[in-house]
Structures are given as structure tokens and as C-alpha cells.
Write a protein that holds these residues in place. Structure first.
Motif, mmCIF file in Angstrom:
data_model
loop_
_atom_site.group_PDB
_atom_site.id
_atom_site.type_symbol
_atom_site.label_atom_id
_atom_site.label_comp_id
_atom_site.label_asym_id
_atom_site.label_seq_id
_atom_site.Cartn_x
_atom_site.Cartn_y
_atom_site.Cartn_z
ATOM 1 N N PHE A 1 42.498 41.283 42.537
ATOM 2 C CA PHE A 1 42.044 41.143 41.494
ATOM 3 C C PHE A 1 40.734 40.787 41.807
ATOM 4 C CE2 PHE A 1 46.224 40.279 38.828
ATOM 5 C CZ PHE A 1 46.603 41.479 38.628
ATOM 6 N N ALA A 2 40.346 40.213 42.883
ATOM 7 C CA ALA A 2 38.708 39.147 42.848
ATOM 8 C C ALA A 2 38.359 40.471 42.913
ATOM 9 C CB ALA A 2 39.198 38.264 44.650
ATOM 10 N N PRO A 3 36.691 40.414 42.793
ATOM 11 C CA PRO A 3 36.487 39.099 42.108
ATOM 12 C C PRO A 3 36.914 39.181 40.883
ATOM 13 C CG PRO A 3 34.721 40.509 42.792
ATOM 14 C CD PRO A 3 36.058 40.907 43.398
ATOM 15 N N THR A 4 36.985 40.122 40.038
ATOM 16 C CA THR A 4 37.327 40.424 38.549
ATOM 17 C C THR A 4 37.673 41.167 37.904
ATOM 18 O OG1 THR A 4 34.891 41.873 38.487
ATOM 19 C CG2 THR A 4 34.811 39.663 38.121
ATOM 20 N N ASP A 5 38.775 41.390 38.941
ATOM 21 C CA ASP A 5 39.518 43.277 38.376
ATOM 22 C C ASP A 5 40.911 42.420 37.552
ATOM 23 O OD1 ASP A 5 38.273 45.125 39.072
ATOM 24 O OD2 ASP A 5 38.387 44.103 40.724
ATOM 25 N N THR A 6 41.375 41.329 37.400
ATOM 26 C CA THR A 6 42.562 40.774 36.491
ATOM 27 C C THR A 6 42.633 41.038 35.392
ATOM 28 O OG1 THR A 6 41.718 38.491 37.607
ATOM 29 C CG2 THR A 6 43.856 38.298 36.385
ATOM 30 N N ARG A 7 41.263 41.414 34.951
ATOM 31 C CA ARG A 7 41.033 41.956 33.717
ATOM 32 C C ARG A 7 41.342 43.174 32.984
ATOM 33 N NH1 ARG A 7 35.068 40.844 33.807
ATOM 34 N NH2 ARG A 7 35.566 39.287 34.844
ATOM 35 N N LYS A 8 42.381 43.837 34.328
ATOM 36 C CA LYS A 8 42.773 45.301 34.689
ATOM 37 C C LYS A 8 44.240 45.615 34.152
ATOM 38 C CE LYS A 8 38.994 47.511 37.261
ATOM 39 N NZ LYS A 8 38.335 48.288 38.265
ATOM 40 N N ALA A 9 44.584 43.939 34.387
ATOM 41 C CA ALA A 9 46.034 44.013 34.569
ATOM 42 C C ALA A 9 46.184 43.220 33.399
ATOM 43 C CB ALA A 9 46.648 43.063 36.049
ATOM 44 N N PHE A 10 45.724 42.318 33.438
ATOM 45 C CA PHE A 10 45.977 41.941 31.615
ATOM 46 C C PHE A 10 45.114 40.943 30.998
ATOM 47 C CE2 PHE A 10 47.296 38.485 34.854
ATOM 48 C CZ PHE A 10 46.187 37.566 34.467
ATOM 49 N N PRO A 11 44.838 41.218 29.409
ATOM 50 C CA PRO A 11 43.944 40.721 29.352
ATOM 51 C C PRO A 11 43.577 38.781 29.451
ATOM 52 C CG PRO A 11 44.871 41.919 27.407
ATOM 53 C CD PRO A 11 46.134 41.528 28.120
ATOM 54 N N CYS A 12 42.501 38.297 29.932
ATOM 55 C CA CYS A 12 42.209 36.983 30.003
ATOM 56 C C CYS A 12 40.801 36.590 30.197
ATOM 57 C CB CYS A 12 42.771 36.847 31.365
ATOM 58 S SG CYS A 12 41.913 38.143 32.961
ATOM 59 N N TRP A 13 40.830 34.971 30.084
ATOM 60 C CA TRP A 13 39.390 34.764 30.603
ATOM 61 C C TRP A 13 39.574 34.829 31.774
ATOM 62 C CZ3 TRP A 13 41.470 34.229 25.770
ATOM 63 C CH2 TRP A 13 40.630 33.995 25.251
ATOM 64 N N ASP A 14 38.498 35.864 32.564
ATOM 65 C CA ASP A 14 37.927 35.822 34.382
ATOM 66 C C ASP A 14 36.932 35.838 34.284
ATOM 67 O OD1 ASP A 14 39.529 36.974 36.048
ATOM 68 O OD2 ASP A 14 38.567 39.092 35.666
ATOM 69 N N GLU A 15 37.229 34.098 34.743
ATOM 70 C CA GLU A 15 36.061 33.537 35.368
ATOM 71 C C GLU A 15 36.796 32.955 36.406
ATOM 72 O OE1 GLU A 15 32.941 32.802 32.725
ATOM 73 O OE2 GLU A 15 32.239 34.591 32.324
ATOM 74 N N PRO A 16 35.765 32.332 37.348
ATOM 75 C CA PRO A 16 36.788 31.817 38.130
ATOM 76 C C PRO A 16 37.347 29.792 37.741
ATOM 77 C CG PRO A 16 34.922 32.195 39.792
ATOM 78 C CD PRO A 16 35.026 32.973 38.285
ATOM 79 N N ALA A 17 35.782 29.638 37.183
ATOM 80 C CA ALA A 17 35.696 27.601 36.512
ATOM 81 C C ALA A 17 36.802 27.968 35.244
ATOM 82 C CB ALA A 17 34.721 27.749 36.118
ATOM 83 N N LEU A 18 37.580 28.763 34.921
ATOM 84 C CA LEU A 18 38.666 29.027 33.992
ATOM 85 C C LEU A 18 39.340 29.266 34.219
ATOM 86 C CD1 LEU A 18 36.519 31.014 31.018
ATOM 87 C CD2 LEU A 18 36.430 28.774 31.338
ATOM 88 N N LYS A 19 40.196 27.837 34.600
ATOM 89 C CA LYS A 19 41.658 27.590 35.037
ATOM 90 C C LYS A 19 42.282 27.106 34.087
ATOM 91 C CE LYS A 19 39.989 26.233 39.922
ATOM 92 N NZ LYS A 19 40.962 25.333 40.956
ATOM 93 N N ALA A 20 43.643 27.600 34.319
ATOM 94 C CA ALA A 20 44.665 27.388 34.112
ATOM 95 C C ALA A 20 46.217 27.457 34.370
ATOM 96 C CB ALA A 20 44.847 28.606 32.602
ATOM 97 N N THR A 21 47.261 27.304 34.070
ATOM 98 C CA THR A 21 48.517 27.312 34.301
ATOM 99 C C THR A 21 48.950 28.741 34.050
ATOM 100 O OG1 THR A 21 49.476 25.855 32.749
ATOM 101 C CG2 THR A 21 48.953 24.788 35.067
ATOM 102 N N PHE A 22 50.110 28.987 34.686
ATOM 103 C CA PHE A 22 50.937 30.761 34.522
ATOM 104 C C PHE A 22 51.942 30.300 35.035
ATOM 105 C CE2 PHE A 22 46.102 30.955 35.531
ATOM 106 C CZ PHE A 22 45.994 32.133 34.953
ATOM 107 N N ASP A 23 52.293 31.110 33.373
ATOM 108 C CA ASP A 23 54.263 31.197 33.664
ATOM 109 C C ASP A 23 54.282 32.453 34.115
ATOM 110 O OD1 ASP A 23 55.164 28.843 33.858
ATOM 111 O OD2 ASP A 23 55.390 28.267 31.759
ATOM 112 N N ILE A 24 54.977 33.230 34.778
ATOM 113 C CA ILE A 24 54.985 34.801 35.223
ATOM 114 C C ILE A 24 56.794 35.608 35.286
ATOM 115 C CG2 ILE A 24 54.384 36.560 36.641
ATOM 116 C CD1 ILE A 24 51.988 35.329 37.353
ATOM 117 N N ILE A 25 56.710 36.251 34.326
ATOM 118 C CA ILE A 25 58.030 37.119 34.376
ATOM 119 C C ILE A 25 57.876 38.552 34.568
ATOM 120 C CG2 ILE A 25 59.530 37.677 32.486
ATOM 121 C CD1 ILE A 25 59.012 34.967 31.137
#
Length: 914
Positions: A144-168
């Protein structure tokens, strides 16, 4: 400078600051047979100001359904627009969202990597492949680094926009699912309601969004524990037929025991024990050094056959190439050092980057510079003190940094770069090696103990948050009582570094700083920076002992210092400073004699730095190339491997530019190199001994390699005979680990098509990852134009994208292939450009292909070629390649007569002149 996280200023490349994610619930179904995935993400949002638009990142995904909830009510989405260039999905609502919490739910699907033939697909969520028991097996993984998380799921793909994750993860039974966190539970999909607990409704909604073909039989669901707050680029998951080796690490801070595992497929997992040992040991050392416990309940590494970078530090699930983590127990020391260095570097990121994350990519060095310093010097030295990692850091990183930073096209360590499509260009020697070297210089100046204390303070003040440069300086300043920001400002924010010009006076020495460019043509407006330079002056006292004064900072353009020049002295003691030193010519000769003295006051690191400074400064015309060769000639009695490595590196630099020299000059140059290294081959032999030291093993490897490359008949014949046993009888027994690559390369270079085909066979079905790399190097080493053509076509049509960089490097090193490889590059440029679009590898392929050219015609040809191309997304490597050619042209023009004359004179003195 990029916009700070809390700024209201609009930035076209950054997401609006009106909304931020708080929590992601991500469900991903992976189909390894169909090579596709689908999923559903529910994102809890914090609406910071009233807004009618919601913008987030999406790339290369098919969006099936979008729902926006405010409270319990669905909010109407009037318009949905995807900007493919900005990789941004914008939703416009019928009614404004007021401040508070909202929920965005999106169903999506996509292929496991780009399915276009020949296209690089090692970003986002993609698939790799291997062969197990004669059957090809697919598995999936993320990068995913630096900006390819958006290719796997829609997201706020910037390092400062942190969140917690539940993954199934939903996958086929019989496979293994991995993610950042440990597994919470795993059940057959048909029995999900038995263990889902409070999440049954949420799971039901998510599973309903998946398009399951046929029965749920044969599928399973894996739910992972909730992650700490983290950046999207650190999320990771994988699915496949994985096995693992395991150990346990005990926290020195809390006594908590964590499993440490290395995962891989059945065909390679048996070679993961060394990496597992390194990870297990260094995890607890990092906890002690930083005084911060590792926050994830486990640490996994997934070893992948197809992975573009060396490795990626995803939190709790590091991913790396087979060649970066797998090793045979009998492998060469140099390979073990590389494997251990990768491992400790990535574990360092679990703190530098993962716990405390850079605010934006312009301060990438806060991640990579620290991981380079900590992982490849501080911690590696604690694990393997016998390897001399503190000294080898000079050759491995400082020299690499100075080489790139001596170009006009260099950039500051902290470099503005907002466009996500251009970020891959700054993952270079400046963000890694120069940043690491500058931090090492600071550590030496304030003492390592205080530096690490300051680092700990910095991390503790920014746990689970983001940071910028000032935050780091504040931590180190608190620990040292010094104004670190003032000392470091120019080193971080300005391009380049100084050369210190020393003039000897009756009272001591006068030191003047100027910006250094390897072309030697510094303009007035390029020479405005005044660095604060730690001089680290080594002197010899009345008792004959070496004393180093580390308290002096050169802050002016020029200053004078009391030094007794009748005794040995040297600036930049220990070669810890990020600069070069130019001495008067007579002092250089004297330093050479003093360095060669068995009782020399100059340590190994001083001798390494002296060789490098003289040879590199000759390139810019500040001294003569013959001065450097004379210095090397003085040091032929040297006993230390790292000094010999410095000598070999500098001689290779000469050969790289003078690669099309006349037969007479080549003969004299080869004779000089042979006179240095053949005695070492005779001393250490070809086979390992029980009495071998680490230094001795490395010196044997180096000496044989240099002697073979300089076409020493006895060495070439010995290596050919060892490779011949493999060609004729499939006998590997004579190809020993320490000389494995030299044997393969020499065998193919001095052989024909049968030898090349043998190397190819080993490359395609290697006994070990290191053997695969040796075979790859050999496949680029032939002198035969027909075989070179076969190799080029193999690279284009059969070689995996992740190996092309190494192939390009090998072809460029081969003086018989360099020009043809460049022509092939031009002929196939558009295809390669498309194949490597957005890839980390593409800048390196460009620079490696253009490396070493040294004529005016070459410069004009390269310039003309790229004038017809849109270089927007790779402008930096092109300009750096052009700068390198310009400096080569100048070096050749001003030093050719000097080089030829010195070699001829040396050869005549030895009776070997032709």
C-alpha cells in the motif's frame, strides 16, 4: 512545503480537512482461482464542519454501491463523481451534513493486481505465484505504501488521517489469512452466526454485499482483532497456502511474551530461520532502547515471491521479497548482513513510522532515515558486533548519499512533494542514506546516549500520532540542552553538502566551506548555504596518542584553528560527517604514508574516508586522479576488509568512466588492480577454513571478485573449472557460498551459450534465493553479442517485473553489453514506460541503464531522446542520470592524460608496461 494537517488552505493534491475517518470495518473476499476480490467497507466519520461533499481516495476499483448514513437515517447522495487522475471519489449530498458522526458504506470489487500482460501489478491488493509439488499456486498480498491502499478499498489515504481497523477476510478453506492483528476467530462461512457475537448484524450486511457464486461450502471467515490507530498505508492482509516458523520474544519492559513468525510458501519456508532469529532478538532490543513496548500482540513477516521493494513495514505484518529474508545457513557473510539489515530496518519502522508517523511524505526521512540509522547501524551492531556495522555504514550509506547529493539535480532531505504520482521519485538515497548519515552525524556530535534519549522523548510525545521535523529536534534538544533545530536546519532543508578546503598556516589550519558539486562548476548562487559543520579534528598529543575534538562547529565561511601540523592530523575523524575534506597536495601524500604506517593514528574509518575523499574530489578537478591512485598504491599493505572495499569501490568508479579505454591503458589498469588483489587471493585461497574470521571471509570474497573482473588468468581458470562442474554434471559442490556470485559470473562471462543456459536453468529453479540472484547476475555477464541479445529478450518477455532492476544493473556493469542495452532501452521505451507506470522500480531502471556513459555524444543523445518524452512522473531520475553523464564527461576530459600517464609510469616501474 506541504500543508500542515490542521490547515484550512486548499491543496489540489490533498483531501479536504472537513471530514476525517475514525474507524474502518473492512470485509474482503478473496478468490485465488478467479484472481479477483470484492469487499465492503463501513467507515465511521467525524464531520468537523458542515459540508455537502464527502471526498475520499479510490483507484482502479469498481464501485457497486454507496450508502451514507447520518445517525440512523440514510442521506441522499445526489451526485457521485470519480476523478481518475486525482484518484478521488466525491459524493455530493442532498442535505448538508452537520458536525458529528456519520457512516459511509461502500461495496467494491477489483482484480488481484493489474491483469494486463507485462504490466507491473505489485501494488494495491495483488497476487503472487509459486510452484509447490509441481503445481502452480496463487496467493494474494498487499503493498500500500505510499498511496496504493486506495487500489484495495476506498479510504482516506493520507498518513495523517489515522483510524482504527476491524478486518474480516473471506477465503477458501485450506488457505491461511493474515493481517496486522492476531486472529480473533475463524469459522466456516456456513457457521458464522455461531461465533459472530454482537457483530452478527454487521457481518450479515457485509456478507450480503458479496456476490457468492453457488454454496457457501468450502469458504471460511477470519476476523482479526481491532488494530491500534494507524495510517492506511500500513494496513496489510494476505491469503494463501502459507506455512510458518515461529519463536517468541519477551518484552524487557513488561515481561509480555509475543509470538514472532515468518510466513512463506512450502517451497521456501525452510530458509526463514535466520530472519526469524534476527526479528525475535531485535524486537526486545528496540523496546529497551526506546523505552516503549511494541503495541501489537504479535509480529509476523510474510516472504513473497513477487514484491517490488525489498520489504514493507506494515504494522504487525511485514512483507518482503524472498531475496530480502531467505537465506541458506552456509551463505556468505555479505548476504547475511543484507538479510539482517533488512530485518532490523523494518522492525525499526514499527516505532518510526508506525507508532509515530510522518505528517506527510515530504518528511519521509523521519521514517526512512531513522530506520536506516537504527536498523542498519545501532541495532545491527548490538546483534552482530563482529560485523563492524558502524564502520560499514560509511560504504553502505554515507558514500551512496554523497554520490547523489553531489549532483545539481539533488534535492533536500525534506522535500516538497504533494502529487501522489510523483512520490515514488523521493524514495531514494537522500531520504534513506543521507538522512541516516545526517542523523548519525548529529548522534556523534551530541553523543549517542543523549541522542537516543531524545529520540525516545520524541516518540513518547507523539505516540499514535503524526510528527514533523520540529518535533524530532525538540526531543533531542530536551535531552541534550542544545539548539538542535539551529544546528540541523541547513542539513535537512538545503540541497547538497560542503567540501572543507584546508590551508596550512604557521599557527594551524584555516578551514573554508564551499558547496561541493561533482562537476566542479559551482555557481555563486549555488554557494550561499553555510552549514554548521562538526569538524571532529583528530590530533596526536605529546604522548603519541590520537585525540579527537568533537566540540568544534564550523559556522562561518572560513575559520582558523590551532593545530600542530608537524604531527599527523585529520578532519572528520571517524568519517562521521556528511562532507568531504580537501587537503593541500603535499598533505595528501603525507596522509597516505601515515595511513599506511602499521602504527598509524588513523582508524579504519579514517582510512576509508581518506581514500574516498581524494578519489571523489579528483572527479570534480579539485585534485588529481593520479593522487588518488598513488594513495591507493601506498595502502597495498592494508589488512582490513572495509578499507579494501573502499579501494575496490573507487577503482570500479574509474573503470565505470574509462570503460572504453585503449588496450594499452586497460592492460595497465588491470595490471595495477591485479597487483593489489591477487596477493590477497593467494593469501586467503578459494576455500573456507576453520580459522577464518568474519573480516577474512569478506576479504577473500572481495579479492577473488576483483581479481576475476580484472581478468587474472589463474583466477578466471579456477572459477571456470568450478562452474564447469555445474554445467557438465549438475555438481554444485565446488560453488562455495563466499565465491558463489563470482563463480557464476566468471563462468558465463568466459563461456558460451551452454553456460548461459545453465545460469538460466538455475535462475528458474534455484536451490536457494541467493543462488537465484547469482544466476541472474551471470545471465547479464556474457561478452557474446548473440547471447547479450538473448538476455535482453529474456528480460523483456520472460523476466518478472521485480527482477528487471537487477537485470538492468548487470547489463550496465557489463562493458560488452552497456551500449546495446541502452539502444534496446530506447527501442522498447514506450513499452517499458507503460509496464512500469507508477512503479518504484522505473526510476532505478532509467538511471541504471544510463549509468557510466562518459562522452559528449552520449550526453547529447540521451538529452535528445528524452526531449521527445513526457518525463513528468520520472523527471528527477532523468535529470540525475544526465548530471551523472555530465560529470563523467568532465572527469574524463580533465583527467584522461593524468590517468594514462600515471598508469604507464607505474607499469614501467613494475616492468609490465606494454
Amino acid at each position: 512545503m506541504s500543508t500542515p494537517a490542521d490547515s484550512k488552505v486548499s491543496d489540489p493534491y490533498r483531501l479536504p480537512k472537513n471530514i476525517k475517518p475514525v474507524h474502518y470495518s473492512l470485509l474482503v473476499r478473496t478468490d485465488l482461482d478467479a484472481l479477483e476480490f470484492q469487499g465492503r467497507v463501513a467507515i465511521e466519520l467525524d464531520v468537523l464542519e458542515e459540508t455537502s461533499t464527502v471526498s475520499l481516495n479510490v483507484a482502479k476499483l469498481d464501485i457497486d454501491h454507496v450508502t451514507l448514513l447520518w445517525g440512523e437515517n440514510t442521506t441522499e447522495i445526489k451526485e457521485q463523481h470519480l476523478d481518475e487522475d486525482l484518484e478521488r471519489l466525491t459524493l455530493k449530498t442532498g442535505k448538508p451534513l452537520s458536525k458529528g458522526r456519520a457512516h459511509l458504506v461502500i461495496s467494491f470489487r477489483g482484480p488481484l493486481g493489474d491483469q494486463i500482460k507485462g504490466k507491473v501489478s505489485m501494488t494495491g491488493y495483488y497476487r503472487s505465484q509459486t510452484e509447490i509439488d509441481g503445481k502452480k499456486m496463487n496467493y494474494s498480498l498487499t503493498q500500500f505504501a505510499p498511496t496504493d491502499t486506495r487500489k484495495a478499498f476506498p479510504c482516506w489515504d493520507e498518513p495523517a488521517l489515522k483510524a482504527t481497523f476491524d478486518i474480516i477476510m473471506v477465503s477458501r478453506e485450506g488457505t491461511v489469512n493474515l493481517s496486522n492483528m492476531p486472529v480473533a476467530f475463524e469459522v466456516p462461512l456456513s457457521r458464522i452466526s455461531d461465533q459472530a457475537g454482537d457483530s452478527t448484524e454487521e457481518l450479515a450486511l457485509g456478507l450480503a454485499s458479496l456476490k457468492m457464486e453457488g454454496s457457501e461450502a468450502g469458504w471460511k471467515l477470519t476476523r482479526f482483532q481491532t488494530s491500534p490507530i494507524m495510517s492506511t498505508y500500513l494496513v496489510a492482509y494476505a491469503n494463501g497456502p502459507f506455512e510458518y516458523v515461529e519463536d517468541y520474544s519477551t518484552s524487557p519492559l513488561t515481561g509480555k511474551v509475543r509470538p514472532v513468525r515468518v510466513y512463506g510458501t512450502k517451497d521456501v519456508i525452510h530458509q526463514a530461520k535466520f530472519a526469524l532469529d534476527v526479528n525475535t532478538k531485535c524486537l526486545s532490543i528496540y523496546e529497551s532502547v526506546f523505552d516503549i513496548e511494541f503495541p501489537i500482540p504479535k509480529l509476523d513477516v510474510l516472504v513473497a515471491h513477487d514484491f517490488e521493494s525489498g520489504a514493507m513495514e506494515n504494522w504487525g505484518l511485514i512483507v518482503g521479497r524472498t531475496t530480502a529474508y531467505l537465506i541458506d545457513e552456509k551463505s556468505a557473510i555479505t548476504l547475511k548482513k543484507r538479510i539482517a539489515g533488512v530485518a532490523t530496518h523494518e522492525v525499526a519502522h514499527q516505532w518510526f513510522g508506525n507508532i509515530t508517523t510522518m505528517e506527510w511524505w515530504d518528511v519521509l526521512y523521519l521514517n526512512e532515515g531513522f530506520a536506516t540509522l537504527m536498523g542498519e547501524l545501532v541495532i545491527l551492531d548490538k546483534l552482530f558486533p563482529e560485523w563492524g556495522c558502524r564502520m560499514s555504514f560509511i560504504n553502505d550509506h554515507l558514500e551512496r548519499a554523497l554520490a547523489l547529493d553531489a549532483q545539481r539535480s539533488s534535492h533536500p532531505i525534506e522535500v516538497p512533494c504533494d502529487d501522489a504520482k510523483k512520490l515514488h521519485m523521493i524514495f531514494d538515497a537522500l531520504s534513506y542514506s543521507k538522512a541516516g548519515a545526517v542523523l548519525r552525524m548529529l548522534s556523534e556530535f551530541v553523543t549517542e546516549e543523549k541522542f537516543l534519549k531524545g529520540v525516545s522523548l520524541y516518540l513518547k510525545k507523539h505516540l499514535y500520532s503524526n510528527a514533523r521535523t520540529v518535533d524530532l529536534w525538540n526531543g533531542v534538544s530536551e535531552a541534550t540542552g542544545q539548539d538542535v533545530a539551529s544546528i540541523m536546519h541547513e542539513w535537512i532543508n538545503n540541497v547538497g553538502f560542503p567540501v572543507l578546503k584546508v590551508t596550512e598556516t604557521s599557527d594551524g589550519i584555516t578551514v573554508r566551506q564551499e558547496r561541493y558539486l561533482e562537476t566542479g562548476d559551482v555557481k555563486e548562487d549555488e554557494n550561499q548555504t553555510l552549514w554548521k559543520v562538526p569538524l571532529n579534528i583528530l590530533k596526536v598529543d605529546k604522548s603519541g596518542q590520537s585525540v579527537v575534538d568533537r566540540s568544534i562547529l564550523l559556522t562561518e565561511r572560513e575559520s582558523t584553528y590551532p593545530v600542530d601540523t608537524s604531527k599527523p592530523y585529520k578532519l572528520n575523524a571517524g568519517t562521521s560527517g556528511v562532507y568531504r575534506v580537501l587537503y593541500p597536495p603535499e598533505r595528501v601524500k603525507l596522509l597516505g604514508r601515515q595511513a599506511a604506517d602499521p602504527n598509524s593514528p588513523f582508524a579504519v574509518t579514517d582510512r576509508m574516508g581518506l581514500i574516498s575523499d581524494v578519489m571523489v574530489l579528483a572527479k570534480s578537478g579539485l585534485c588529481r586522479t593520479s593522487d588518488g591512485l598513488a594513495l591507493i598504491n601506498e595502502l597495498r599493505g592494508e589488512a582490513e576488509y572495509l578499507v579494501w572495499q573502499s579501494i575496490a569501490d573507487r577503482l570500479r568508479g574509474v573503470l565505470e568512466v574509462w570503460w572504453e579505454m585503449t588496450d594499452e591503458v586497460r592492460s595497465n589498469m588491470q595490471a595495477f588492480i591485479q597487483s593489489l588483489f591477487v596477493p590477497l587471493v593467494e593469501k586467503y585461497g578459494y576455500d573456507s577454513r576453520e580459522s577464518d574470521t568474519v573480516d577474512g571471509r569478506q576479504l577473500r570474497t572481495l579479492a577473488i571478485n576483483e581479481a576475476a573482473n580484472s581478468e587474472t588468468p589463474t583466477v578466471v581458470e579456477e572459477l571456470r573449472s568450478r562452474f564447469k562442474a555445474l554445467v557438465e554434471r549438475n555438481d554444485y559442490s565446488h560453488i562455495l557460498p563466499d565465491i558463489q556470485t563470482s563463480t557464476f559470473v566468471c563462468g558465463v562471462r568466459s563461456g558460451g551459450k551452454e553456460e548461459w543456459e545453465t545460469a538460466k536453468k538455475v535462475f528458474l529453479n534455484p536451490p536457494s534465493p541467493s543462488m537465484r540472484r547469482s544466476a541472474l547476475d551471470a545471465m547479464t555477464a556474457s561478452k557474446d553479442p548473440e547471447i547479450i541479445e538473448i538476455a535482453l529478450n529474456f528480460m523483456m518477455n520472460e523476466l518478472k517485473a521485480g527482477d528487471v532492476t537487477f537485470f538492468a544493473m548487470g547489463l550496465n556493469r557489463n562493458r560488452f553489453a552497456r551500449r546495446r542495452a541502452y539502444e534496446f532501452f530506447k527501442e522498447n521505451f514506450d513499452t517499458l514506460d507503460k509496464r512500469f507506470e507508477g512503479s518504484f522500480a522505473w526510476p532505478y531502471v532509467i538511471k541504471l541503464t544510463l549509468n557510466g556513459f562518459s562522452t559528449k555524444d552520449d550526453l547529447e543523445d540521451v538529452q535528445a531522446f528524452f526531449e521527445t518524452k513526457d518525463t513528468t512522473n520520472y523527471s528527477m531520475p532523468v535529470e540525475q542520470a544526465l548530471d551523472a553523464i555530465r560529470s563523467n564527461v568532465k572527469w574524463f576530459n580533465h583527467s584522461n592524460d593524468d590517468l594514462v600517464a600515471w598508469l604507464k609510469q607505474w607499469a614501467e616501474s613494475q616492468g609490465t608496461s606494454k
